[in-house]
Write an enzyme that holds these catalytic residues in place. Structure first.
Site, PDB file in Angstrom:
ATOM      1  CB  SER A   4      -0.957  -0.028   1.204  1.00  0.00           C
ATOM      2  OG  SER A   4      -1.870   1.046   1.137  1.00  0.00           O
ATOM      3  CG  HIS A   9      -4.158  -0.886  -0.876  1.00  0.00           C
ATOM      4  ND1 HIS A   9      -3.953  -0.871   0.488  1.00  0.00           N
ATOM      5  CD2 HIS A   9      -4.720  -2.096  -1.144  1.00  0.00           C
ATOM      6  CE1 HIS A   9      -4.368  -2.005   1.011  1.00  0.00           C
ATOM      7  NE2 HIS A   9      -4.826  -2.775   0.035  1.00  0.00           N
ATOM      8  CG  ASP A  32      -5.811  -5.510   2.464  1.00  0.00           C
ATOM      9  OD1 ASP A  32      -6.333  -6.607   2.712  1.00  0.00           O
ATOM     10  OD2 ASP A  32      -5.722  -5.026   1.308  1.00  0.00           O
TER      11      ASP A  32
END
Length: 346
Positions: free
Chosen positions: A163, A189, A285
């Site tokens: 991310s 992401h 995540d």
């Protein structure tokens, strides 16, 4: 706790007002100033010393990339790019992330009205990012060449999640992969229209073939598949011939595509025939999915705190016991190739 101070830089007064109003809604953030171009922003940074700068790319007098390079060289400060979703804008934004911007967000539009919804949390995460940093890391990895020695993939698949800070980390990591690397799936992401530009740029920089994933693609050595941003999760399915599956669904761990969704599907489908890697990023995540991979027999790797821009996702994975080996970014590619090299002496 002292509020996070932010300088908003954009040549549009309307956009500056929208960004400032969005941030002002968070009591832990204070907008300390606004600037309409790089020269105003330079003076504001000197006077205000903001914790974070939000920066437009296409501005008069000096474009955002040139200004960002100066910030990173002279006064390293966490910068979040807020960019229009045009082809030129997305490619330039990817370049900005390589130079040293910590995050990139799409400007609101008719197709993407809620793009600023999590701006506050991303600004606060950026404020804790590890600086200084810059474009040299990715370039240096490419110049150094791929991991040395004879390599032949043993058939295992590599799944990677990242991310905030992931663009630079992935450039560095994949820049060390040989041309015949294991089939590799990446969930990063990123706004929906940015992933195609990101995949194209990685393809130009790296030896393997890097593409934005398409549904039904067979997992073949020498190929890296980037999850398309926005609307679907990237999964793997199949037994004899494993393929990419792009599947609509609800948010998983707050994201779509989700690292957890990818890792869980890899655990179910491939078990010990996979390697899981979790890189820099905010939030959790990927932690639960990586645990499932490890429990299914897969080897798992987490980026260490010292080399993570944001030690959020790797920390969550380390703390829940899903990380088999915690390594600095510079050592991950070599570990993957050692693990998956069919020609190594066992």
């Amino acid at each position: 706790m002292k509020p996070c101070s932010v300088l908003v830089v954009d040549d549009s007064r309307t956009m500056r007002s929208l960004i400032a109003a969005t941030l002002a809604a968070d009591p832990e953030i204070t907008v300390v100033g606004e600037a309409s171009d790089a020269f105003e922003a330079r003076e504001a940074i000197k006077q205000l010393s903001p914790d974070v700068v939000t920066l437009d790319i296409e501005m008069p007098k000096m474009n955002g990339l040139d200004f960002l390079e100066r910030i990173m060289r002279l006064r390293p400060t966490p910068v979040i790019i807020i960019s229009s979703l045009t082809e030129r804008g997305t490619e330039t934004s990817i370049r900005a992330l390589e130079i040293g911007a910590v995050d990139c967000i799409a400007k609101p539009s008719a197709r993407n009205r809620d793009s600023l919804d999590d701006l506050g949390s991303r600004v606060k995460a950026a404020a804790s990012a590890r600086l200084p940093r810059g474009a040299a890391t990715a370039r240096r990895s490419i110049e150094q060449g791929a991991v040395g020695g004879s390599y032949l993939s043993d058939g295992r698949v590599v799944a990677i999640g990242a991310s905030m800070g992931g663009v630079e980390a992935l450039c560095s990591l994949l820049g060390r992969f040989p041309e015949n690397c294991p089939p590799t799936l990446v969930t990063q992401h990123m706004p929906a229209m940015f992933t195609k530009s990101f995949a194209d740029r990685l393809d130009r920089l790296c030896r393997p073939k890097v593409t934005e994933a398409v549904d039904g693609a067979a997992l073949i050595p020498g190929n890296v598949y980037i999850a398309p941003g926005g609307w679907k999760h990237m999964l793997v399915a199949g037994s004899d011939r494993t393929r990419v599956r792009l599947q609509e669904g609800e948010l998983v761990s707050g994201h779509r595509p989700s690292v957890d969704a990818l890792f869980q599907s890899v655990a179910r489908t491939l078990g010990s025939r996979a390697i899981g890697v979790i890189l820099t990023g905010m939030g959790r995540d990927g932690a639960q999915g990586l645990l499932s991979m490890r429990q299914s027999g897969a080897e798992t790797i987490g980026q260490d705190e010292a080399t993570s821009l944001v030690y959020g996702m790797p920390r969550a994975a380390f703390e829940n016991g899903s990380v088999g080996a915690q390594l600095p970014l510079g050592g991950i590619a070599e570990r993957i190739m050692t693990m998956t090299n069919k020609t190594r002496i066992r």
